[in-house]
Design a protein around this motif. Structure first.
Motif, mmCIF file in Angstrom:
data_model
loop_
_atom_site.group_PDB
_atom_site.id
_atom_site.type_symbol
_atom_site.label_atom_id
_atom_site.label_comp_id
_atom_site.label_asym_id
_atom_site.label_seq_id
_atom_site.Cartn_x
_atom_site.Cartn_y
_atom_site.Cartn_z
ATOM 1 N N VAL A 152 1.027 -1.120 -0.046
ATOM 2 C CA VAL A 152 0.059 0.133 0.069
ATOM 3 C C VAL A 152 1.000 1.180 -0.099
ATOM 4 N N GLY A 154 3.374 3.756 -0.980
ATOM 5 C CA GLY A 154 4.528 3.569 -2.176
ATOM 6 C C GLY A 154 5.072 2.367 -2.278
ATOM 7 N N SER A 155 4.462 1.200 -1.645
ATOM 8 C CA SER A 155 4.370 0.067 -1.736
ATOM 9 C C SER A 155 3.800 -0.342 -2.450
ATOM 10 N N SER A 205 6.605 -4.192 1.597
ATOM 11 C CA SER A 205 6.343 -3.433 2.611
ATOM 12 C C SER A 205 7.667 -2.596 3.623
ATOM 13 N N LYS A 206 8.248 -1.624 2.615
ATOM 14 C CA LYS A 206 9.233 -1.462 3.418
ATOM 15 C C LYS A 206 9.910 -1.870 5.278
ATOM 16 N N THR A 207 8.563 -1.259 5.605
ATOM 17 C CA THR A 207 8.857 -1.613 7.469
ATOM 18 C C THR A 207 8.285 -3.512 7.954
ATOM 19 N N THR A 210 3.188 -2.811 7.947
ATOM 20 C CA THR A 210 2.151 -2.099 7.984
ATOM 21 C C THR A 210 0.671 -3.165 7.479
ATOM 22 N N GLN A 349 0.637 10.681 -3.312
ATOM 23 C CA GLN A 349 1.084 10.212 -2.408
ATOM 24 C C GLN A 349 1.876 11.113 -2.674
ATOM 25 N N GLU A 353 2.402 13.913 0.896
ATOM 26 C CA GLU A 353 2.966 13.594 1.518
ATOM 27 C C GLU A 353 4.164 13.538 1.702
ATOM 28 N N VAL A 508 1.155 10.617 9.070
ATOM 29 C CA VAL A 508 0.427 9.011 9.227
ATOM 30 C C VAL A 508 0.713 8.508 10.886
HETATM 31 O O1 F6P Z 1 1.238 6.481 3.791
HETATM 32 C C1 F6P Z 1 2.308 6.028 4.894
HETATM 33 C C2 F6P Z 1 3.267 5.366 4.817
HETATM 34 O O2 F6P Z 1 4.539 5.041 5.577
HETATM 35 C C3 F6P Z 1 3.750 5.625 3.919
HETATM 36 O O3 F6P Z 1 4.660 6.829 3.294
HETATM 37 C C4 F6P Z 1 4.631 4.065 3.022
HETATM 38 O O4 F6P Z 1 4.597 4.401 1.390
HETATM 39 C C5 F6P Z 1 3.307 2.796 2.525
HETATM 40 O O5 F6P Z 1 2.732 3.858 4.467
HETATM 41 C C6 F6P Z 1 3.925 2.268 3.497
HETATM 42 O O6 F6P Z 1 4.379 2.193 4.191
HETATM 43 P P1 F6P Z 1 5.168 -0.160 3.647
HETATM 44 O O7 F6P Z 1 5.752 -0.368 2.825
HETATM 45 O O8 F6P Z 1 6.208 0.539 5.596
HETATM 46 O O9 F6P Z 1 4.590 -0.872 4.197
#
Ligand code: F6P
Length: 548
Positions: A152, A154-155, A205-207, A210, A349, A353, A508
């Motif tokens: 979701v 940027g991913s 998902s970068k983190t 999410t 975004q 953002e 966010v």
């Molecule tokens: O919308 C908040 C956000 O952190 C964006 O900056 C990011 O692209 C998105 O959620 C998804 O984050 P992730 O890639 O860590 O799942």
């Protein structure tokens, strides 16, 4: 108050706004036959015409002064060299390193990230080639036919926008589907009719924390295991893109199946990284590289062009001029190209953002509007939806019009008709139509004077609506890379000019945190949290009415 208001250029532009507001674009064009030549720029593959923006020579030179007084050149050097300009997260901002086709060394904390990027690109190439060739097989020995990209923000937005933009160049090797919304309707619709034996899931998902993405990924695993009945089979059908190996392992995805990215890549600027894996799977790795090459061309343009000819800088200055000086609170993105239909959503975004902030780098409140509300849709469809408002509403919305010389698919005279509208709409928004012209038109149509007097106020178009026009040679892989990079650097310049940090997104966090607390109230017995009467009333109504 913080920000740029004390700059000499800012003061001058404030004065210019008073002057320019008294002028009509139509008169500016009549008084200067060279206006188009003066206020348009060409670089390979792109014509950028900003002559229909509400500027004059004096404004232009004051905008150049603002760029200098905002130290754009210094900040640009900081970004490209890996300085940690994302000051609240203490990170570099190096999406440009992902497409550094010159392979120049770029160091972050003593590590040459160019080597890391190239290693990951090689891994991406090998994997996408194995999947597309059929060498990568599922748990029953069949080749992959469907890719489901889960992610979701940027991913998701970058990969989905680019695969839609380049669908005309895809063969029928793979179908790519996107799941971004946690609304179960979406994943149910995507999975319906897919075969677990030939489906590959890419969880991006970068983190890797999410909630929406993790929920969708878990549902995808359940769907898959219902068919495969063997957790060992997951390794053949799930890969991940993330910075967080601890979380990907915990999810059950082996490190071999994880494509990494880095904390110096912002989510909204990440499609050039392994987040772009769905693009490479869909159109092939070579086309993905062409997207990188297009962006690299713009990086070089942004780095080397002088301010007067620097297209992303000009885009930023015009947006600041319209938003923070002329007071236009929105900006429309109107692609006259069906392939670019997701560009407005992507830029929502990217722009909002990044620059939807209200304090400066130093944390001081700014008293000027920072980011405009970014919205839009394909221009032709917009003509039959909101152009009435754009032409005759009393809310003026500066707009970016985008078209191409060559269509991706030549069908009869469609492209000439499309471009006729592209040209006509910006002309109409600029020139409008006055009472005399309406009277002449209605007289020629045989209307009586009484009817004409009645209709004139309703038919006048004030015009003087500012627009920029972009004409691409053709919407191909390089052009998409160029276009996105132009806007990325515009966003960067806009943030620096506004003195806001474009690189974090603390706004966010609050919603995410509250949603997590309420999720516990909705999914676990006996959990309650204090709320205002509206929120409490809504939750109670839902819990009382829902059927489990
Ligand atoms: O919308 C908040 C956000 O952190 C964006 O900056 C990011 O692209 C998105 O959620 C998804 O984050 P992730 O890639 O860590 O799942």
């Amino acid at each position: 108050m913080g920000g740029r208001v004390d700059l000499d250029s800012w003061q001058k532009l404030s004065g210019s706004a008073q002057r320019v507001e008294q002028q009509h674009l139509k008169t500016m064009f009549e008084n200067d036959a060279q206006r188009f030549e003066k206020f348009s720029r060409q670089i390979p593959g792109v014509l950028f015409d900003f002559s229909k923006q509400r500027i004059d020579d004096q404004t232009f030179s004051e905008m150049m002064q603002l760029a200098k007084e905002s130290d754009i050149a210094l900040w640009r050097e900081k970004m490209f060299s890996g300085e940690k300009i994302n000051i609240t997260e203490d990170r570099a901002v190096l999406h440009t390193a992902l497409r550094n086709r010159a392979n120049t060394p770029i160091y972050v904390d003593g590590v040459n990230v160019t080597e890391q990027v190239n290693a990951e690109l090689e891994k991406l190439q090998a994997f996408s080639n194995r999947v597309r060739s059929g060498e990568w097989q599922g748990y029953t020995g069949k080749a992959v036919k469907d890719v489901v990209a889960i992610g979701v923000g940027g991913s998701n937005l970058g990969p989905q926008m680019v695969t839609d933009a380049l669908a005309a160049y895809a063969d029928d090797t793979l179908n790519v589907h996107y799941v971004s919304n946690v609304d179960g309707v979406q994943i149910a619709s995507v999975l319906k009719g897919l075969d677990a034996e030939t489906t590959l899931f890419v969880v991006s998902s970068k983190t890797f924390t999410t909630s929406e993405t993790m929920t969708n990924a878990k549902t995808a695993v359940e769907w898959f295991l219902n068919a495969a009945n063997d957790r060992a089979a997951i390794a053949k059908h799930f890969v991940a893109v993330s910075t967080n190996l601890e979380k990907t392992r915990a999810f059950g995805i082996s490190d071999d199946n994880v494509f990494t990215m880095w904390d110096w890549v912002g989510g909204r600027f990440s499609l050039w990284s392994a987040i772009g894996l769905p693009i490479a799977l869909y159109v092939g790795f070579d086309k993905f590289v062409e997207v990188l090459e297009g962006a690299f061309e713009i990086d070089e343009h942004f780095k080397t062009a002088n301010n007067e000819d620097n297209i992303p800088l000009l885009m930023a200055l015009l947006s600041v001029w319209n938003t923070s000086f002329l007071g236009y609170q929105a900006q429309a993105i109107l692609p006259y190209d069906q392939a670019l239909h997701m560009l407005p959503a992507y830029l929502q975004q990217g722009e909002m953002e990044s620059n939807g902030k209200h304090v400066t780098f130093a944390g001081e409140q700014v008293n000027y509007t920072t980011v405009p509300i970014i919205w839009g849709m394909t221009g032709i469809n917009g003509q039959h939806a909101f152009y009435q408002c754009l032409h005759q509403g009393n809310v003026i919305v500066p707009a970016d019009f985008i078209a191409s010389i060559e269509p991706q698919n030549k069908v009869g005279q469609h492209h000439d008709i499309l471009l006729s509208n592209f040209f006509a709409q910006t002309e109409a928004m600029m020139a409008g139509v006055d009472a005399q012209q309406v009277r002449e038109d209605l007289t020629a149509k045989g209307k009586s004077d009484a009817e004409i007097d009645k209709l004139i106020p309703h038919k006048i178009h004030q015009g003087n609506r500012p627009t920029s026009s972009f004409i691409l040679d053709k919407v191909d892989a390089k052009a998409v890379g160029r276009l996105i990079a132009l806007y990325e650097h515009k966003i960067f310049c806009q943030g620096i000019i506004l003195d806001v940090c474009s690189f974090d997104q603390w706004g966010v966090e609050l919603g995410k945190g509250l949603a997590s607390n309420i999720e516990a109230e909705l999914t676990q017995e006996g959990v309650t949290n204090p709320h205002d009467s509206s929120t409490a009333g809504l939750i109670a109504y839902y819990k009382q009415k829902r059927t489990n």
